[in-house]
Design a protein around this motif. Structure first.
Motif, PDB file in Angstrom:
ATOM      1  N   THR A  95       0.842  -1.201   0.000  1.00  0.00           N
ATOM      2  CA  THR A  95       0.000   0.000   0.000  1.00  0.00           C
ATOM      3  C   THR A  95       0.876   1.249   0.000  1.00  0.00           C
ATOM      4  O   THR A  95       2.025   1.219   0.447  1.00  0.00           O
ATOM      5  CB  THR A  95      -0.909   0.042   1.240  1.00  0.00           C
ATOM      6  OG1 THR A  95      -0.102   0.142   2.418  1.00  0.00           O
ATOM      7  CG2 THR A  95      -1.802  -1.188   1.316  1.00  0.00           C
ATOM      8  N   ASP A 126       0.311   3.566   1.903  1.00  0.00           N
ATOM      9  CA  ASP A 126       0.449   3.833   3.344  1.00  0.00           C
ATOM     10  C   ASP A 126       1.813   3.348   3.831  1.00  0.00           C
ATOM     11  O   ASP A 126       2.500   4.030   4.583  1.00  0.00           O
ATOM     12  CB  ASP A 126      -0.601   3.081   4.175  1.00  0.00           C
ATOM     13  CG  ASP A 126      -2.011   3.192   3.667  1.00  0.00           C
ATOM     14  OD1 ASP A 126      -2.196   3.248   2.441  1.00  0.00           O
ATOM     15  OD2 ASP A 126      -2.921   3.205   4.488  1.00  0.00           O
ATOM     16  N   THR A 127       2.176   2.150   3.392  1.00  0.00           N
ATOM     17  CA  THR A 127       3.432   1.539   3.816  1.00  0.00           C
ATOM     18  C   THR A 127       4.620   2.373   3.368  1.00  0.00           C
ATOM     19  O   THR A 127       5.525   2.656   4.164  1.00  0.00           O
ATOM     20  CB  THR A 127       3.534   0.116   3.234  1.00  0.00           C
ATOM     21  OG1 THR A 127       2.416  -0.649   3.697  1.00  0.00           O
ATOM     22  CG2 THR A 127       4.817  -0.560   3.646  1.00  0.00           C
ATOM     23  N   THR A 132       4.524   5.936   5.155  1.00  0.00           N
ATOM     24  CA  THR A 132       4.851   5.820   6.577  1.00  0.00           C
ATOM     25  C   THR A 132       6.348   5.598   6.770  1.00  0.00           C
ATOM     26  O   THR A 132       6.976   6.221   7.624  1.00  0.00           O
ATOM     27  CB  THR A 132       4.041   4.694   7.238  1.00  0.00           C
ATOM     28  OG1 THR A 132       2.651   5.001   7.121  1.00  0.00           O
ATOM     29  CG2 THR A 132       4.394   4.543   8.702  1.00  0.00           C
ATOM     30  N   TYR A 182       3.261  12.211  -2.820  1.00  0.00           N
ATOM     31  CA  TYR A 182       2.931  12.617  -1.457  1.00  0.00           C
ATOM     32  C   TYR A 182       3.349  14.062  -1.197  1.00  0.00           C
ATOM     33  O   TYR A 182       2.574  14.859  -0.665  1.00  0.00           O
ATOM     34  CB  TYR A 182       3.589  11.686  -0.437  1.00  0.00           C
ATOM     35  CG  TYR A 182       3.445  12.200   0.975  1.00  0.00           C
ATOM     36  CD1 TYR A 182       2.208  12.180   1.605  1.00  0.00           C
ATOM     37  CD2 TYR A 182       4.525  12.739   1.658  1.00  0.00           C
ATOM     38  CE1 TYR A 182       2.054  12.669   2.895  1.00  0.00           C
ATOM     39  CE2 TYR A 182       4.379  13.232   2.938  1.00  0.00           C
ATOM     40  CZ  TYR A 182       3.143  13.197   3.558  1.00  0.00           C
ATOM     41  OH  TYR A 182       2.989  13.703   4.825  1.00  0.00           O
ATOM     42  N   ASP A 198      -2.557  12.925   3.336  1.00  0.00           N
ATOM     43  CA  ASP A 198      -2.693  12.868   4.795  1.00  0.00           C
ATOM     44  C   ASP A 198      -4.137  12.579   5.200  1.00  0.00           C
ATOM     45  O   ASP A 198      -4.386  11.813   6.133  1.00  0.00           O
ATOM     46  CB  ASP A 198      -2.201  14.163   5.442  1.00  0.00           C
ATOM     47  CG  ASP A 198      -0.684  14.271   5.478  1.00  0.00           C
ATOM     48  OD1 ASP A 198       0.004  13.242   5.294  1.00  0.00           O
ATOM     49  OD2 ASP A 198      -0.185  15.398   5.690  1.00  0.00           O
ATOM     50  N   TYR A 203      -6.309  10.882   3.413  1.00  0.00           N
ATOM     51  CA  TYR A 203      -6.489   9.464   3.098  1.00  0.00           C
ATOM     52  C   TYR A 203      -5.889   8.593   4.201  1.00  0.00           C
ATOM     53  O   TYR A 203      -6.518   7.632   4.657  1.00  0.00           O
ATOM     54  CB  TYR A 203      -5.846   9.148   1.740  1.00  0.00           C
ATOM     55  CG  TYR A 203      -5.684   7.680   1.465  1.00  0.00           C
ATOM     56  CD1 TYR A 203      -6.753   6.901   1.044  1.00  0.00           C
ATOM     57  CD2 TYR A 203      -4.449   7.048   1.631  1.00  0.00           C
ATOM     58  CE1 TYR A 203      -6.599   5.542   0.798  1.00  0.00           C
ATOM     59  CE2 TYR A 203      -4.289   5.701   1.386  1.00  0.00           C
ATOM     60  CZ  TYR A 203      -5.367   4.947   0.977  1.00  0.00           C
ATOM     61  OH  TYR A 203      -5.213   3.611   0.741  1.00  0.00           O
ATOM     62  N   LEU A 204      -4.673   8.928   4.638  1.00  0.00           N
ATOM     63  CA  LEU A 204      -4.007   8.147   5.679  1.00  0.00           C
ATOM     64  C   LEU A 204      -4.771   8.214   7.002  1.00  0.00           C
ATOM     65  O   LEU A 204      -4.885   7.211   7.710  1.00  0.00           O
ATOM     66  CB  LEU A 204      -2.566   8.624   5.870  1.00  0.00           C
ATOM     67  CG  LEU A 204      -1.626   8.399   4.677  1.00  0.00           C
ATOM     68  CD1 LEU A 204      -0.263   9.024   4.961  1.00  0.00           C
ATOM     69  CD2 LEU A 204      -1.499   6.931   4.347  1.00  0.00           C
ATOM     70  N   ARG A 205      -5.296   9.395   7.335  1.00  0.00           N
ATOM     71  CA  ARG A 205      -6.092   9.522   8.569  1.00  0.00           C
ATOM     72  C   ARG A 205      -7.347   8.652   8.503  1.00  0.00           C
ATOM     73  O   ARG A 205      -7.711   7.991   9.480  1.00  0.00           O
ATOM     74  CB  ARG A 205      -6.471  10.988   8.820  1.00  0.00           C
ATOM     75  CG  ARG A 205      -5.378  11.806   9.446  1.00  0.00           C
ATOM     76  CD  ARG A 205      -5.887  13.161   9.944  1.00  0.00           C
ATOM     77  NE  ARG A 205      -6.514  13.958   8.884  1.00  0.00           N
ATOM     78  CZ  ARG A 205      -5.850  14.734   8.029  1.00  0.00           C
ATOM     79  NH1 ARG A 205      -4.537  14.822   8.099  1.00  0.00           N
ATOM     80  NH2 ARG A 205      -6.502  15.433   7.113  1.00  0.00           N
ATOM     81  N   ARG A 214      -7.754   5.938   6.697  1.00  0.00           N
ATOM     82  CA  ARG A 214      -7.317   4.534   6.802  1.00  0.00           C
ATOM     83  C   ARG A 214      -7.032   4.174   8.260  1.00  0.00           C
ATOM     84  O   ARG A 214      -7.382   3.090   8.712  1.00  0.00           O
ATOM     85  CB  ARG A 214      -6.078   4.294   5.938  1.00  0.00           C
ATOM     86  CG  ARG A 214      -6.324   4.410   4.472  1.00  0.00           C
ATOM     87  CD  ARG A 214      -6.643   3.116   3.795  1.00  0.00           C
ATOM     88  NE  ARG A 214      -5.488   2.242   3.893  1.00  0.00           N
ATOM     89  CZ  ARG A 214      -5.569   0.936   4.086  1.00  0.00           C
ATOM     90  NH1 ARG A 214      -6.731   0.351   4.197  1.00  0.00           N
ATOM     91  NH2 ARG A 214      -4.480   0.204   4.163  1.00  0.00           N
ATOM     92  N   GLN A 215      -6.404   5.093   9.004  1.00  0.00           N
ATOM     93  CA  GLN A 215      -6.112   4.835  10.416  1.00  0.00           C
ATOM     94  C   GLN A 215      -7.406   4.749  11.219  1.00  0.00           C
ATOM     95  O   GLN A 215      -7.543   3.895  12.090  1.00  0.00           O
ATOM     96  CB  GLN A 215      -5.201   5.931  10.985  1.00  0.00           C
ATOM     97  CG  GLN A 215      -4.805   5.689  12.425  1.00  0.00           C
ATOM     98  CD  GLN A 215      -4.082   4.378  12.629  1.00  0.00           C
ATOM     99  OE1 GLN A 215      -3.143   4.059  11.909  1.00  0.00           O
ATOM    100  NE2 GLN A 215      -4.519   3.577  13.584  1.00  0.00           N
TER     101      GLN A 215
END
Length: 110
Positions: free
Chosen positions: A28, A30-31, A34, A64, A72, A74-76, A78-79
């Motif tokens: 992902t 995300d990986t 991060t 990014y 960010d 999108y990442l929030r 997902r979290q």
């Protein structure tokens, strides 16, 4: 030799669940992001995830950096979803005392 500017698409694919992955891999974004935010270089990310091409890692990092607010968000999200799933799992399968219950099954008394 004349260099001709070209537009290369960002190597990303969104699956049916809305998860964005680096094209042709299961990794992902995300990986990758991060790891980058934790200080890893593109080369280090490539070493950790050999299925990724170095140029794709640079594209994801560049994307990014150019679209930080959207990524960010999108990442929030997902979290938030991950936290929801974890809380639901913990409601269904209480983790408190799990180790003791597993050990009791492994070594029955008597």
């Amino acid at each position: 030799m004349l260099l001709i500017p070209t537009v290369t698409p960002i190597p990303r694919v969104t699956d049916a669940s809305g998860i964005v992955r680096v094209s042709k891999t299961r990794i992902t974004i995300d990986t990758v992001i991060t790891a980058f935010l934790e200080g890893a270089t593109a080369e280090e990310i490539g070493e950790q995830y050999p299925s990724l091409h170095l140029c794709d890692i640079y594209f994801v990092i560049g994307y990014y950096l150019e679209h930080q607010a959207e990524v960010d968000a999108y990442l929030r999200e997902r979290q938030r979803l991950a936290t929801e799933v974890q809380q639901e799992a913990e409601k269904r399968f209480n983790p408190i005392g799990l180790r003791d219950r597993l050990l009791a099954r492994r070594n029955p008394q008597g």
